[in-house]
Design an enzyme around this catalytic site. Structure first.
Site, PDB file in Angstrom:
ATOM      1  N   ARG A 191     -19.390 -32.539 -21.227  1.00  0.00           N
ATOM      2  CA  ARG A 191     -18.155 -33.232 -20.855  1.00  0.00           C
ATOM      3  C   ARG A 191     -18.205 -34.444 -21.530  1.00  0.00           C
ATOM      4  O   ARG A 191     -17.050 -35.220 -21.745  1.00  0.00           O
ATOM      5  CB  ARG A 191     -18.312 -33.161 -19.242  1.00  0.00           C
ATOM      6  CG  ARG A 191     -17.028 -33.831 -18.731  1.00  0.00           C
ATOM      7  CD  ARG A 191     -16.906 -33.858 -17.105  1.00  0.00           C
ATOM      8  NE  ARG A 191     -15.969 -34.812 -16.583  1.00  0.00           N
ATOM      9  CZ  ARG A 191     -14.775 -34.321 -16.117  1.00  0.00           C
ATOM     10  NH1 ARG A 191     -14.396 -32.943 -16.547  1.00  0.00           N
ATOM     11  NH2 ARG A 191     -14.052 -34.972 -15.763  1.00  0.00           N
TER      12      ARG A 191
ATOM     13  N   ILE B 225      -8.532 -36.461 -17.982  1.00  0.00           N
ATOM     14  CA  ILE B 225      -9.348 -35.252 -17.963  1.00  0.00           C
ATOM     15  C   ILE B 225      -9.702 -34.910 -16.549  1.00  0.00           C
ATOM     16  O   ILE B 225     -10.132 -35.741 -15.675  1.00  0.00           O
ATOM     17  CB  ILE B 225     -10.806 -35.623 -18.820  1.00  0.00           C
ATOM     18  CG1 ILE B 225     -11.512 -34.173 -18.757  1.00  0.00           C
ATOM     19  CG2 ILE B 225     -11.519 -36.612 -18.255  1.00  0.00           C
ATOM     20  CD1 ILE B 225     -12.839 -34.206 -19.621  1.00  0.00           C
ATOM     21  N   SER B 226      -9.332 -33.852 -16.227  1.00  0.00           N
ATOM     22  CA  SER B 226      -9.597 -33.276 -14.771  1.00  0.00           C
ATOM     23  C   SER B 226     -11.077 -33.523 -14.081  1.00  0.00           C
ATOM     24  O   SER B 226     -11.816 -33.225 -14.856  1.00  0.00           O
ATOM     25  CB  SER B 226      -9.015 -31.866 -14.445  1.00  0.00           C
ATOM     26  OG  SER B 226      -7.463 -31.586 -14.795  1.00  0.00           O
ATOM     27  N   GLN B 227     -10.939 -33.445 -12.784  1.00  0.00           N
ATOM     28  CA  GLN B 227     -12.466 -33.759 -12.009  1.00  0.00           C
ATOM     29  C   GLN B 227     -12.910 -32.365 -12.404  1.00  0.00           C
ATOM     30  O   GLN B 227     -12.263 -31.316 -12.286  1.00  0.00           O
ATOM     31  CB  GLN B 227     -11.685 -33.670 -10.658  1.00  0.00           C
ATOM     32  CG  GLN B 227     -12.817 -33.817  -9.540  1.00  0.00           C
ATOM     33  CD  GLN B 227     -12.414 -33.322  -8.061  1.00  0.00           C
ATOM     34  OE1 GLN B 227     -11.232 -32.981  -7.921  1.00  0.00           O
ATOM     35  NE2 GLN B 227     -13.222 -33.741  -7.200  1.00  0.00           N
ATOM     36  N   PRO B 228     -14.378 -32.407 -12.550  1.00  0.00           N
ATOM     37  CA  PRO B 228     -15.271 -31.306 -12.949  1.00  0.00           C
ATOM     38  C   PRO B 228     -14.771 -30.072 -11.980  1.00  0.00           C
ATOM     39  O   PRO B 228     -14.680 -28.953 -12.427  1.00  0.00           O
ATOM     40  CB  PRO B 228     -16.493 -31.572 -12.653  1.00  0.00           C
ATOM     41  CG  PRO B 228     -16.515 -33.230 -13.113  1.00  0.00           C
ATOM     42  CD  PRO B 228     -14.930 -33.617 -12.502  1.00  0.00           C
TER      43      PRO B 228
END
Length: 239
Positions: free
Chosen positions: A61, A87-90
């Site tokens: 990431r 970038i979205s939360q994992p």
């Protein structure tokens, strides 16, 4: 002085040893952070699909965020990637991936490439990923990044994701990573019978509802999953 003599000096030896020690340590640190992310952010919240967990462990990431914030890449939250995008939360990436029930033979369409992270996670599991990004800078950078990292089963298109990618339809699953005010009809039309679409639906910059839409006998069967907040689903002329 010969090359051997130069490398044999105390200064060069010190620099050489320092490089050997620091390079792997940094990568090991990120590897440990990925494992911690999987254990603490994903498993504890119900992510149990082994293929999804392995993909989240594998995809680096920190290579999908700006270099300045790479140390924050595995934190529990969304991160800015420029042009008012994130970038979205994992956990959200893992959850949306798990919801479509990915398998190795699937063909998946993603709307909203961003930095390419969600596409990379999908590509670790499914046969082929088609992803559309409306912001040219993000689309070009993501395509180059994914290619450099060896994701040859990802194809990136720069354009309006509302229309989908008809020439490659039907898709086994569709993942939409931007908040839409309603489900775009072309996307549902391109979903395979029995296929699944996960999409945030709701007002711009307010709480939306993450929905799972399954196509059964040509009809949409919808289930509300959770409240979310995503960046807007941008159309041509709105960038």
């Amino acid at each position: 002085m010969t090359g051997i003599g130069a490398m044999g000096s105390p200064v060069y030896i010190f620099i050489f040893v320092l490089l050997l020690l620091t390079a792997p340590v940094q990568e090991d640190a990120y590897k440990a952070q990925r494992e911690q992310m999987v254990e603490q952010q994903l498993k504890r919240r119900g992510i149990s699909d082994k293929a999804v967990l392995n993909a989240m462990r594998t995809v680096k990431r920190h290579l999908f965020v700006p270099t300045a914030i790479a140390p924050e890449a595995y934190s529990d939250g969304a991160l800015p990637i420029g042009h008012k995008q994130t970038i979205s939360q994992p956990y959200m990436v893992a959850y949306m991936t798990q919801v479509i029930e990915p398998t190795p033979g699937m063909k998946v369409l993603e709307i909203g490439t961003g930095s390419g992270y969600q596409a990379a996670v999908l590509a670790e599991i499914v046969k082929q990923v088609y992803t559309i990004e409306i912001i040219p800078e993000h689309g070009k950078a993501a395509a180059a990044r994914l290619k450099q990292l060896g994701y040859n089963n990802v194809e990136v298109k720069i354009g309006d994701g509302y229309a989908g990618w008809e020439e490659h339809a039907p898709f086994d699953a569709i993942v939409v990573t931007a908040g839409a005010e309603s489900v775009p009809p072309p996307l549902f039309a391109q979903l395979k019978e029995g296929g699944r679409m996960v999409i945030p639906v709701g007002p711009v910059y307010r709480t939306q509802t993450l929905k799972l839409i399954e196509k059964k006998r040509g009809k949409a069967v919808t289930r509300n999953l959770m409240p979310v907040v995503f960046v807007p689903f941008t159309r041509e002329g709105q960038q």
